[in-house]
Design a protein around this motif. Structure first.
Motif, PDB file in Angstrom:
ATOM      1  N   ALA B  95       0.870  -1.178   0.000  1.00 37.35           N
ATOM      2  CA  ALA B  95       0.000   0.000   0.000  1.00 37.35           C
ATOM      3  C   ALA B  95       0.903   1.222   0.000  1.00 37.35           C
ATOM      4  O   ALA B  95       2.036   1.157   0.497  1.00 37.35           O
ATOM      5  CB  ALA B  95      -0.900   0.015   1.230  1.00 37.35           C
ATOM      6  N   ASN B  97       1.157   5.831  -0.284  1.00 39.18           N
ATOM      7  CA  ASN B  97       0.567   7.164  -0.373  1.00 39.18           C
ATOM      8  C   ASN B  97       1.637   8.129  -0.868  1.00 39.18           C
ATOM      9  O   ASN B  97       2.730   8.205  -0.303  1.00 39.18           O
ATOM     10  CB  ASN B  97       0.061   7.615   1.001  1.00 39.18           C
ATOM     11  CG  ASN B  97      -0.593   8.973   0.931  1.00 39.18           C
ATOM     12  OD1 ASN B  97      -1.633   9.136   0.304  1.00 39.18           O
ATOM     13  ND2 ASN B  97       0.038   9.971   1.535  1.00 39.18           N
ATOM     14  N   SER B 109      -2.878   7.537  -3.865  1.00 43.49           N
ATOM     15  CA  SER B 109      -2.852   6.555  -2.783  1.00 43.49           C
ATOM     16  C   SER B 109      -3.381   5.221  -3.284  1.00 43.49           C
ATOM     17  O   SER B 109      -4.177   5.173  -4.233  1.00 43.49           O
ATOM     18  CB  SER B 109      -3.663   7.043  -1.591  1.00 43.49           C
ATOM     19  OG  SER B 109      -5.019   7.132  -1.937  1.00 43.49           O
ATOM     20  N   SER B 111      -4.637   1.434  -1.584  1.00 44.10           N
ATOM     21  CA  SER B 111      -4.808   0.544  -0.435  1.00 44.10           C
ATOM     22  C   SER B 111      -4.081  -0.774  -0.715  1.00 44.10           C
ATOM     23  O   SER B 111      -3.619  -1.009  -1.833  1.00 44.10           O
ATOM     24  CB  SER B 111      -6.294   0.309  -0.174  1.00 44.10           C
ATOM     25  OG  SER B 111      -6.900  -0.200  -1.344  1.00 44.10           O
ATOM     26  N   TYR B 112      -4.024  -1.624   0.283  1.00 46.52           N
ATOM     27  CA  TYR B 112      -3.244  -2.861   0.139  1.00 46.52           C
ATOM     28  C   TYR B 112      -3.696  -3.666  -1.088  1.00 46.52           C
ATOM     29  O   TYR B 112      -4.875  -3.918  -1.275  1.00 46.52           O
ATOM     30  CB  TYR B 112      -3.364  -3.719   1.387  1.00 46.52           C
ATOM     31  CG  TYR B 112      -2.451  -3.263   2.504  1.00 46.52           C
ATOM     32  CD1 TYR B 112      -1.085  -3.520   2.443  1.00 46.52           C
ATOM     33  CD2 TYR B 112      -2.948  -2.563   3.582  1.00 46.52           C
ATOM     34  CE1 TYR B 112      -0.233  -3.099   3.447  1.00 46.52           C
ATOM     35  CE2 TYR B 112      -2.099  -2.137   4.606  1.00 46.52           C
ATOM     36  CZ  TYR B 112      -0.741  -2.405   4.528  1.00 46.52           C
ATOM     37  OH  TYR B 112       0.101  -1.977   5.525  1.00 46.52           O
TER      38      TYR B 112
END
Lengths: 136, 159
Positions: B95, B97, B109, B111-112
């Protein structure tokens, strides 16, 4: 208008923080280039820099334009560079072009040689050679 | 011992100025911090956000007079495990950012994920600098044998 002034000030500060000095760190330049050749080989002169604060050795790895697949018919001189911090050197990448296809695009990736940690940072450029008489 | 920890990578490296002229179209990625993985209490997750926050960070500098570069973040791979580790059910994820730069870069960004992902950034005349914070984790219902584990994520800047 005070709010606008404040906004302008914030923007100016942010821009100042974000915009680095012109001579700031680089690893590979240019990132992309196309050139015409009268033969079936094409060469580009590229600049590789050491943005780190220590002496580092970098390796130049020729790949297909997908930045993953190893390829043949490419020579990089030197293929490995050890540089003091804040210095740069030029490398010459030369590659064969299939006369039947008249054009070839390769990628060249620069990465630290000894960095064996969890994040491998690399910078890759894309270079196209076009045989003369093929619209180039 | 359940401290299936690894201190991942070396010390802190920071960006430095180069004594080279401004190129028309160039990119640099510098490793700033390598990050550290820690095991969860149930020993089924090993990650840099487990019981703390120790991400890896890189700084990217784009100096493009006219052009956009792609920053590609690969799916992580596992490059070191101790003997006895059962990897059959594991999942590796990353993940990240990328911090926004007001008026110049909107940020990005992710997410996983177990996939390779990317985002784009456009440089400005004098160069755009932004940092990317990366987290890695390994999920494994079989748990983690004691020892050192190292993951690898390739961060590529390309046209």
């Amino acid at each position: 208008m005070p709010s606008l002034k404040l906004a302008s000030l914030i923007l100016a500060v942010a821009a100042t923080l974000a915009v680095v000095a012109p001579a700031a760190a680089q690893s590979l330049s240019p990132l992309e280039k196309t050139g015409v050749t009268p033969s079936d080989r094409k060469a580009f002169k590229l600049t590789v820099g050491n943005p780190y604060q220590s002496r580092m050795t970098f390796v130049m790895v020729p790949l297909a334009p997908d930045y993953q697949t190893p390829i043949e018919g490419v020579t990089v001189r030197p293929a490995e560079l050890t540089m003091a911090p804040q210095f740069s050197r030029q490398v010459i990448v030369t590659f064969d072009i299939d006369p039947k296809k008249k054009e070839r695009t390769i990628a060249l990736c620069v990465m630290p040689k000894a960095l064996d940690g969890p994040i491998l940072p690399r910078v890759c450029g894309r270079y196209t050679g076009r045989m003369a008489g093929n619209g180039g | 011992m359940r401290s299936a920890l690894s201190r991942l990578g070396g010390g802190i490296l920071a960006a430095a100025a180069l004594s080279v002229p401004l190129p028309g179209y160039a990119c640099s990625i510098n490793l700033t911090s390598a990050g550290t993985l820690r095991p969860s209490d149930d020993n089924k997750t090993l990650g840099s956000e487990v019981k703390g926050n120790t991400p890896g960070t890189v700084t990217s500098i784009l100096s493009l007079l006219d052009g956009t570069a792609t920053i590609e973040v690969s799916s992580p791979t596992r490059i070191q495990t101790p003997g006895g580790y059962n990897a059959s059910a594991e999942t590796l994820q990353v993940a990240y950012n990328a911090a926004a730069v007001l008026g110049l870069f909107p940020g990005a960004s992710q997410s996983y994920t177990s996939s390779t992902t990317s985002f784009q950034a456009t440089g400005v005349l004098a160069g755009l600098s932004f940092s990317i914070t990366l987290h890695n984790r390994i999920l494994n219902p079989n748990g983690f044998a004691p020892g050192t584990y190292t993951t690898r994520t390739v961060v590529t800047c390309h046209p």
